[in-house]
Structures are given as structure tokens and as C-alpha cells.
Motif scaffolding. Structure first.
Motif, mmCIF file in Angstrom:
data_model
loop_
_atom_site.group_PDB
_atom_site.id
_atom_site.type_symbol
_atom_site.label_atom_id
_atom_site.label_comp_id
_atom_site.label_asym_id
_atom_site.label_seq_id
_atom_site.Cartn_x
_atom_site.Cartn_y
_atom_site.Cartn_z
ATOM 1 N N GLU A 18 31.642 28.890 47.484
ATOM 2 C CA GLU A 18 31.277 30.271 47.144
ATOM 3 C C GLU A 18 31.524 30.601 45.676
ATOM 4 O O GLU A 18 31.347 31.744 45.259
ATOM 5 N N LEU A 19 31.927 29.616 44.895
ATOM 6 C CA LEU A 19 32.261 29.848 43.489
ATOM 7 C C LEU A 19 30.990 29.836 42.644
ATOM 8 O O LEU A 19 30.382 28.797 42.420
ATOM 9 N N LEU A 20 30.596 31.030 42.171
ATOM 10 C CA LEU A 20 29.360 31.142 41.395
ATOM 11 C C LEU A 20 29.401 32.413 40.550
ATOM 12 O O LEU A 20 29.596 33.504 41.092
ATOM 13 N N PRO A 21 29.248 32.258 39.227
ATOM 14 C CA PRO A 21 29.061 31.005 38.494
ATOM 15 C C PRO A 21 30.386 30.307 38.201
ATOM 16 O O PRO A 21 31.450 30.911 38.260
ATOM 17 N N VAL A 22 30.283 29.030 37.849
ATOM 18 C CA VAL A 22 31.437 28.282 37.350
ATOM 19 C C VAL A 22 31.548 28.542 35.850
ATOM 20 O O VAL A 22 30.586 28.376 35.107
ATOM 21 N N LEU A 23 32.720 28.949 35.405
ATOM 22 C CA LEU A 23 32.931 29.304 34.012
ATOM 23 C C LEU A 23 33.659 28.224 33.219
ATOM 24 O O LEU A 23 33.505 28.128 32.004
ATOM 25 N N THR A 34 39.141 24.571 38.378
ATOM 26 C CA THR A 34 37.831 25.166 38.123
ATOM 27 C C THR A 34 37.990 26.675 38.117
ATOM 28 O O THR A 34 38.586 27.251 39.028
ATOM 29 N N ARG A 35 37.469 27.308 37.068
ATOM 30 C CA ARG A 35 37.513 28.772 36.962
ATOM 31 C C ARG A 35 36.106 29.323 37.134
ATOM 32 O O ARG A 35 35.143 28.758 36.624
ATOM 33 N N GLY A 36 35.990 30.406 37.884
ATOM 34 C CA GLY A 36 34.685 31.015 38.106
ATOM 35 C C GLY A 36 34.827 32.327 38.843
ATOM 36 O O GLY A 36 35.905 32.939 38.854
ATOM 37 N N LEU A 37 33.744 32.757 39.462
ATOM 38 C CA LEU A 37 33.737 34.029 40.185
ATOM 39 C C LEU A 37 33.457 33.809 41.667
ATOM 40 O O LEU A 37 32.595 32.998 42.035
ATOM 41 N N ILE A 38 34.179 34.535 42.495
ATOM 42 C CA ILE A 38 33.833 34.693 43.906
ATOM 43 C C ILE A 38 33.682 36.188 44.129
ATOM 44 O O ILE A 38 34.646 36.946 43.985
ATOM 45 N N GLY A 39 32.469 36.617 44.430
ATOM 46 C CA GLY A 39 32.176 38.046 44.401
ATOM 47 C C GLY A 39 32.321 38.521 42.974
ATOM 48 O O GLY A 39 31.770 37.927 42.047
ATOM 49 N N THR A 40 33.106 39.581 42.784
ATOM 50 C CA THR A 40 33.381 40.071 41.430
ATOM 51 C C THR A 40 34.787 39.708 40.978
ATOM 52 O O THR A 40 35.272 40.223 39.965
ATOM 53 N N ASN A 41 35.444 38.816 41.707
ATOM 54 C CA ASN A 41 36.810 38.396 41.376
ATOM 55 C C ASN A 41 36.793 37.117 40.554
ATOM 56 O O ASN A 41 36.128 36.138 40.919
ATOM 57 N N GLU A 42 37.543 37.115 39.453
ATOM 58 C CA GLU A 42 37.717 35.880 38.686
ATOM 59 C C GLU A 42 38.809 35.052 39.354
ATOM 60 O O GLU A 42 39.908 35.548 39.629
ATOM 61 N N VAL A 43 38.498 33.798 39.626
ATOM 62 C CA VAL A 43 39.425 32.936 40.354
ATOM 63 C C VAL A 43 39.567 31.594 39.651
ATOM 64 O O VAL A 43 38.684 31.154 38.907
ATOM 65 N N VAL A 44 40.692 30.950 39.925
ATOM 66 C CA VAL A 44 40.932 29.566 39.509
ATOM 67 C C VAL A 44 41.260 28.771 40.759
ATOM 68 O O VAL A 44 42.141 29.172 41.540
ATOM 69 N N LEU A 45 40.560 27.668 40.972
ATOM 70 C CA LEU A 45 40.808 26.784 42.105
ATOM 71 C C LEU A 45 41.449 25.496 41.603
ATOM 72 O O LEU A 45 41.001 24.922 40.606
ATOM 73 N N SER A 46 42.491 25.046 42.293
ATOM 74 C CA SER A 46 43.138 23.795 41.916
ATOM 75 C C SER A 46 43.749 23.143 43.145
ATOM 76 O O SER A 46 44.109 23.830 44.107
ATOM 77 N N TYR A 47 43.878 21.834 43.102
ATOM 78 C CA TYR A 47 44.422 21.085 44.233
ATOM 79 C C TYR A 47 45.004 19.764 43.715
ATOM 80 O O TYR A 47 44.838 19.404 42.546
#
Length: 217
Positions: A18-23, A34-47
Motif C-alpha cells: 500500500e506504499l505509494l508513492p515511494v519517496l 523505505t520511506r513513502g506514503l500510505i494514505g496521507t501518512n508519511e511512513v518508514v518501513l524497515s525490517y
């Protein structure tokens, strides 16, 4: 800013979808983010970390770099409460380190962010609320399972949530963990883990992504 983490890539793929766009793509402590948007929220995903030390190390590095308001940890866990079943989803309300826990240690529990818990339950009502306990051990015996459950009364056990909760607490970051049960923490645990990890692990991060699509945090 919201940070979302998991131990394995399989556990965070529901949010990646659901991460769009990827920034931005990059590395932090040799783990991908990976940093991007989910909805109007700026998020960072990491694992990509195992155990309390690596979990705490990554949590602090992500907080230092991105200064999030919220931190959500997703993934899989083993059942402790004998009533819990494979496939059930637990939203942690308290976090306990079972390998150092004593009921006399009043500061040994960390409480989850109430706002995160409420928003997660708002998008998925079939969630069980309760404590999550963590320790640097892979629980795979009935005896060890009963011991940890009797001491902590936690719904599930993992190796990471309580460590991240502690780091977030010390940094003033709101935290919540959402986990799906993929094994029973008994002698057949390794077989159950291999059977269930790929098909069940993505669900918590998909629920978090749905929550972020609906709510602006």
C-alpha cells in the motif's frame, strides 16, 4: 511520521503493498528502509532484526533518524494463553520482558499507545487485546510455555516487541505491536512456524496499512 517495522520481510509486505508513492530507499545499520506514503501518512518501513538487542538497536536508530511520533511493530508470535489459536491477531496493550520480569518490579511493563490501539481496532474488529511478552528464547516446550504464561499472563510471546516498547517509552514515542499467532509455543513449534509463516505473517501489516489509509495520524 510513522515507523513500521517487522523482523522478516514476509511480515511487513502487507504495508509495502500500500506504499505509494515511494519517496526514498536506503539503509540504516545495514538494514533496508523505505520511506513513502500510505494514505496521507508519511511512513518508514524497515525490517531485518532478531532478538531484543537488535530490535532495540534498530528502534533507536530509526527514532534518531526519522523522529517519528508513532512506532508500530508488526509480525508473528507464539501463543501463550492456552485459549489462543493459530491465526488469531493480538494487539498488545502491555509489553513485558519475560526473561528479566518479576512481579515485584513495578516499572517492568510498558503500556501501548491508546490512540493506536483504538484506531487499529476501528478498522479490524476481530482483534484480541492483551499483554505481549518478549525474551531472547525461542519457546518450544509445554513446560517453558506454562512457566512464562503463569509469570506474565501474556497472550503471546515473541523476541522483540517489549524491547522496542522500552526504547519508544524512553524516547517519548507512541508505540503499539500487532501480531498474528503462527505457532503454539510447544514441541511442534518449528513445524508450525514453517507451515504458517508465509501465509499468515503479512496480515498484521496489512491491517496497519488499512488503518493508515483511513486515519491521518
Amino acid at each position: 511520521m510513522i515507523v513500521i517495522t517487522s523482523v522478516l520481510k514476509d511480515e511487513i509486505i502487507g504495508a509495502f503493498r500500500e506504499l505509494l508513492p515511494v519517496l526514498q530507499n536506503g539503509e540504516i545499520l545495514k538494514r533496508p528502509f523505505t520511506r513513502g506514503l500510505i494514505g496521507t501518512n508519511e511512513v518508514v518501513l524497515s525490517y531485518g532484526f532478531i532478538g531484543k538487542v537488535e530490535a532495540a538497536m534498530m528502534a533507536q536508530a530509526l527514532i534518531d533518524k526519522f523522529q517519528p511520533k508513532y512506532f508500530i511493530h508488526c509480525g508473528s508470535a507464539g501463543a501463550l494463553n492456552p485459549e489462543r489459536k493459530i491465526g488469531e491477531i493480538i494487539c498488545g496493550t502491555e509489553y513485558i520482558e519475560h526473561d528479566i520480569y518479576s512481579r515485584d518490579m513495578k516499572c517492568s511493563k510498558i503500556t501501548a499507545s491508546q490512540s493506536l490501539v483504538e484506531r487499529i481496532c476501528d478498522v479490524y474488529d476481530n482483534i484480541i487485546l492483551g499483554p505481549i511478552t518478549s525474551g531472547d528464547v525461542f519457546v518450544e516446550s509445554e513446560k517453558e510455555k506454562e512457566k512464562i504464561y503463569n509469570e506474565t499472563l501474556a497472550e503471546i510471546v515473541d523476541m522483540d516487541s517489549a524491547a522496542i516498547a522500552k526504547v519508544c517509552y524512553e524516547n517519548g514515542v507512541e508505540f503499539c505491536a500487532l501480531k498474528i499467532i503462527i505457532d503454539t509455543s510447544k514441541e511442534e513449534t518449528r513445524i508450525e512456524y514453517q507451515r504458517n509463516i508465509k501465509k499468515l505473517a503479512p496480515f498484521p501489516s496489512a491491517i496497519v496499512a488499512e488503518m493508515l489509509e483511513k486515519h491521518l495520524l
